[in-house]
Design an enzyme around this catalytic site. Structure first.
Site, PDB file in Angstrom:
ATOM      1  N   TYR A 144       0.867  -1.185   0.000  1.00 27.72           N
ATOM      2  CA  TYR A 144       0.000   0.000   0.000  1.00 27.72           C
ATOM      3  C   TYR A 144       0.895   1.223   0.000  1.00 27.72           C
ATOM      4  O   TYR A 144       1.852   1.306   0.781  1.00 27.72           O
ATOM      5  CB  TYR A 144      -0.867  -0.017   1.257  1.00 27.72           C
ATOM      6  CG  TYR A 144      -1.761   1.194   1.427  1.00 27.72           C
ATOM      7  CD1 TYR A 144      -2.900   1.350   0.634  1.00 27.72           C
ATOM      8  CD2 TYR A 144      -1.478   2.171   2.379  1.00 27.72           C
ATOM      9  CE1 TYR A 144      -3.731   2.457   0.801  1.00 27.72           C
ATOM     10  CE2 TYR A 144      -2.307   3.268   2.548  1.00 27.72           C
ATOM     11  CZ  TYR A 144      -3.429   3.408   1.757  1.00 27.72           C
ATOM     12  OH  TYR A 144      -4.256   4.487   1.915  1.00 27.72           O
ATOM     13  N   ASP A 239       9.407   2.766  -0.782  1.00 24.14           N
ATOM     14  CA  ASP A 239       8.412   3.473   0.034  1.00 24.14           C
ATOM     15  C   ASP A 239       8.742   3.158   1.502  1.00 24.14           C
ATOM     16  O   ASP A 239       8.388   2.096   2.017  1.00 24.14           O
ATOM     17  CB  ASP A 239       7.008   2.995  -0.340  1.00 24.14           C
ATOM     18  CG  ASP A 239       5.929   3.635   0.530  1.00 24.14           C
ATOM     19  OD1 ASP A 239       6.284   4.249   1.567  1.00 24.14           O
ATOM     20  OD2 ASP A 239       4.746   3.506   0.193  1.00 24.14           O
ATOM     21  N   LYS A 267       5.179   9.406   8.508  1.00 22.74           N
ATOM     22  CA  LYS A 267       5.060   8.827   9.855  1.00 22.74           C
ATOM     23  C   LYS A 267       6.133   9.335  10.825  1.00 22.74           C
ATOM     24  O   LYS A 267       6.007  10.436  11.328  1.00 22.74           O
ATOM     25  CB  LYS A 267       5.033   7.295   9.755  1.00 22.74           C
ATOM     26  CG  LYS A 267       3.804   6.803   8.947  1.00 22.74           C
ATOM     27  CD  LYS A 267       3.528   5.339   9.145  1.00 22.74           C
ATOM     28  CE  LYS A 267       2.472   4.796   8.189  1.00 22.74           C
ATOM     29  NZ  LYS A 267       1.107   4.913   8.620  1.00 22.74           N
TER      30      LYS A 267
END
Ligand code: HOZ
Length: 418
Positions: A144, A239, A267
């Site tokens: 994702y 990623d 994050k």
């Protein structure tokens, strides 16, 4: 456990907000029951609006590496409040944050800050297409990369949780620019490059997957990613939104000794405030406007609050040389308490207990998990005051704030289920 206030808020929220939540996994749809509305957090603890207390293994889905309300991060945010909350003009702190990232992750030679991981991956893809003059992207099933149109093909996270194969609302022409391949499958990767090599702009992956649960790459797969992208002139994009400063200060790329062309972050680098970043080789990043002709912009990009929180986070990480060893020790102690008949995948402080006996190496094997049993396990832990991700297809996160007593309590809670 009393959940009356959470239930009332959910009923009220559902009238105004789809599912009553602002991000789908939070809705508990795959595990059932009432999502807990949170009132406050501190260290490794959460308290919901009904006063129930939990040991938190979500950590805001990754950012809270040092636990909630870390004093130095709070102080940095308070300091930022004294200068202003947004200028729409550059500040020194943005350069300092870029320097902190570059020093920890040398492949990030040039960096652009954005507001979320989704923005970071969306922008990295555009740069890759602009740099190579090609349109196709290879991604991997179960990975994702935020809710970027072309990357919501066979995506993990909430889509895996809800069993949505391909989202509505993505034009076929966008989806057609993506080739979704099985993770860890060297043959499929080689075949895709053999068939489309001169059309592929980039390969993007989570170098340790968190979004189909925690899944590790094999050395052969990593080797093939580097070899095939180099051979065909495509860019390799890591990623690291989840893994950056989580599995190591230098991210998964430092653990595996792979130097990607571009990387994305989010994050942890925001210290719990909204942020994202993408960057990589200077030659590629010089394509980004105003230097180059790949356009990307943002009113709140480089926001002083998020940048200050992120700076405090990364400076803490840099000065605490024992941090990752402590996280490793605690996570290993916790995972040693998980039942050996099931599959446990872990890298540092991110891990998943898959309710399957099959080794989980890709999305197909992740899906062999008994999700109904996972749901019962999740609710059992919740009742014991332990808050795990409400989905089999998400990673759990430990923080520096978890104490040995927290680990012991959690081990006992887990043991009492089996
Ligand atoms: N997709 C995020 C983690 N994989 C979840 C975000 C959230 O619900 O806050």
């Amino acid at each position: 456990m009393n959940t009356a206030r959470s239930e009332a808020l959910l009923a009220r929220g559902q009238e105004l907000v789809p599912g009553g939540v602002n991000s789908p996994v939070r809705a508990f749809r795959s595990v059932g029951g009432t999502p807990r509305f949170m009132a406050k957090a501190n260290g490794a603890r959460l308290w919901d609006v009904d006063g129930n207390e939990y040991i938190d293994f979500i950590g805001s889905w990754g950012p809270m590496l040092l636990g909630h309300r870390h004093p130095e991060i709070l102080a940095a945010i308070e300091d930022a409040l004294t200068i202003g909350t947004s200028f729409g003009a550059p500040t020194e702190r943005e350069i300092e944050l870029a320097e902190e990232i570059r020093d920890a992750v040398p492949s990030m030679e040039m960096i652009r800050l954005v507001n979320s991981g989704t923005e970071a991956t969306m922008s990295a893809l555009r740069v890759a297409r602009g740099f190579t003059g090609r349109d196709l992207t290879i991604k991997f099933e179960g990975c994702y990369h935020g809710h970027v149109d072309s990357l919501l093909v066979k995506a993990g996270s909430g889509m895996a949780t809800l069993g949505i194969a391909d989202t509505a609302g993505v034009p076929k022409a966008f989806a057609d620019t993506t080739l979704a391949l099985p993770y860890n499958n060297v043959e499929a990767l080689e075949q895709a490059f053999a068939a489309h090599g001169d059309e592929i702009a980039c390969v993007i992956l989570e170098p340790v997957v968190g979004n189909m649960g925690c899944v590790l790459p094999t050395p052969e797969f990593l080797g093939a990613l580097v070899a095939e992208t180099r051979k065909h002139g495509a860019l390799l994009i890591f990623d690291e939104v989840m893994t950056g400063f989580r599995v190591a200060p230098g991210g998964a790329q430092s653990l595996f000794g792979v130097v990607p062309d571009l990387s994305t972050f989010g994050k942890v680098i925001g210290g719990g405030l909204p942020i994202g970043a993408y960057g990589g080789r200077k030659e590629i990043m010089r394509k980004v406007a105003p230097v180059g002709n790949v356009y990307q912009a943002g009113t709140l990009s480089g926001n002083p609050l998020a940048v200050s929180a992120g700076l405090a986070m990364l400076r803490n990480i840099r000065k605490d040389t024992g941090l990752y060893a402590r996280l490793e020790e605690k996570a290993a102690a916790l995972c040693a308490g998980l039942p050996s008949e099931f599959t446990v995948n872990r890298v540092g402080s991110m891990f998943t207990l898959f309710f399957t006996q099959t080794p989980v190496v890709d999305y197909e094997t992740a899906k062999t998990s008994d999700t109904a049993l996972f749901g019962k396990f999740f609710h059992h832990l919740l009742e014991q005051g332990v808050y795990f991700p409400p989905s089999q297809f998400e990673a759990a996160f430990l923080s520096a704030a978890h104490t040995d007593a927290d680990i012991e309590h959690t081990r006992k809670a887990i043991a009492s289920f089996f």
